[in-house]
Enzyme design. Structure first.
Site, PDB file in Angstrom:
ATOM      1  N   ASP A  15      -2.702   8.542  -8.324  1.00 16.84           N
ATOM      2  CA  ASP A  15      -3.957   9.222  -8.028  1.00 16.84           C
ATOM      3  C   ASP A  15      -4.128  10.446  -8.925  1.00 16.84           C
ATOM      4  O   ASP A  15      -5.211  10.700  -9.461  1.00 16.84           O
ATOM      5  CB  ASP A  15      -3.975   9.631  -6.552  1.00 16.84           C
ATOM      6  CG  ASP A  15      -5.189  10.485  -6.207  1.00 16.84           C
ATOM      7  OD1 ASP A  15      -6.309   9.958  -6.215  1.00 16.84           O
ATOM      8  OD2 ASP A  15      -5.000  11.688  -5.947  1.00 16.84           O
ATOM      9  N   GLU A  21      -3.564   2.409  -7.411  1.00 17.14           N
ATOM     10  CA  GLU A  21      -3.085   3.741  -7.771  1.00 17.14           C
ATOM     11  C   GLU A  21      -1.566   3.738  -7.936  1.00 17.14           C
ATOM     12  O   GLU A  21      -1.032   4.409  -8.825  1.00 17.14           O
ATOM     13  CB  GLU A  21      -3.500   4.750  -6.699  1.00 17.14           C
ATOM     14  CG  GLU A  21      -4.989   5.064  -6.731  1.00 17.14           C
ATOM     15  CD  GLU A  21      -5.395   6.105  -5.712  1.00 17.14           C
ATOM     16  OE1 GLU A  21      -6.275   6.928  -6.021  1.00 17.14           O
ATOM     17  OE2 GLU A  21      -4.836   6.091  -4.595  1.00 17.14           O
TER      18      GLU A  21
END
Length: 243
Positions: A57, A129
């Site tokens: 992320d 992610e």
């Protein structure tokens, strides 16, 4: 489902990435949902993909921020932040995860599997992610940056052509029509560069007054950039008149 079967299963997935993972366990970890750790097959794993998701992320936000900063010179911080949020959200990341068929490889608890976890947007977005986090650890920032750029460039190209907050031309058209009872006029000032890397310079006029200018890789994007600048100036002028 054994650990070795997952390793075999994701060989084809690994090949599609174009990266030879020296740390085989790192790529496996991408597909380990936290609900799987209490299952018989999951007890060999010490953690789920959540820490990789956290890392991915951060990397994704950094790279997309750079892409937006370099591409949209007319946008200020607030607009860049909103555009990043529009591009990097659970739905968008889940769609990428689905295109990569990541759900097919996920290892989850029986309850999560039975509830359709393989198609769960939260799980797919998290897995994507986590993949970015794994790529970063395995191959470094330059490679994961190139990968993110390749995946997100089509989304950037579409950001000015899909309805939404950043569709400046209709917003400018509406504002100019409301104030001046006529529409803005766009003029192509110049077109330069080779065919595969052209730059278009566009100006927009309101009542024969130059109100904005923009440069971009396509005429449509340049017009949007010019409209964004013109809209900002128009709103400032209208605010000053009301004071």
């Amino acid at each position: 489902m054994t650990r070795s079967s997952l390793r075999v299963e994701i060989e084809g997935f690994k090949d599609s990435l174009g990266v030879e993972f020296e740390d085989k366990g790192l790529l496996e970890l991408v597909f380990i949902h936290k609900s799987y750790l209490n299952e018989k097959g999951g007890r060999t794993y010490k953690e789920s993909n959540e820490r990789l998701e956290f890392l991915g992320d951060a990397v994704l936000s950094c790279v997309v921020s750079r892409l937006l900063y370099e591409r949209f010179h007319e946008l200020e911080e607030g607009e860049l932040t909103r555009l990043r949020a529009r591009l990097v959200n659970k739905r968008a990341l889940a769609e990428i995860g689905a295109r990569l068929d990541m759900g097919r490889h996920m290892r989850m608890g029986k309850g999560e599997t039975g509830a359709g976890g393989a198609a769960n947007p939260t799980i797919l977005a998290g897995a994507f992610e986590a993949l970015l986090g794994a790529l970063y650890l395995e191959a470094g920032f330059n490679l994961v940056s190139s990968y993110i750029e390749r995946v997100f460039t089509p989304l950037l190209d579409g950001s000015f052509t899909t309805p939404g907050h950043f569709d400046y031309k209709p917003r400018l058209q509406e504002a100019v029509q409301r104030i001046y009872k006529e529409g803005p006029v766009y003029r192509l000032v110049s077109e330069s560069g080779p065919a595969h890397r052209k730059t278009f310079d566009v100006e927009v006029y309101v009542c024969d007054r130059l109100m904005g200018a923009g440069s971009a890789a396509t005429k449509k994007e340049a017009e949007q950039a010019a409209a964004a600048q013109a809209l900002k100036r128009l709103e400032a002028e209208e605010g000053a008149r009301q004071q």
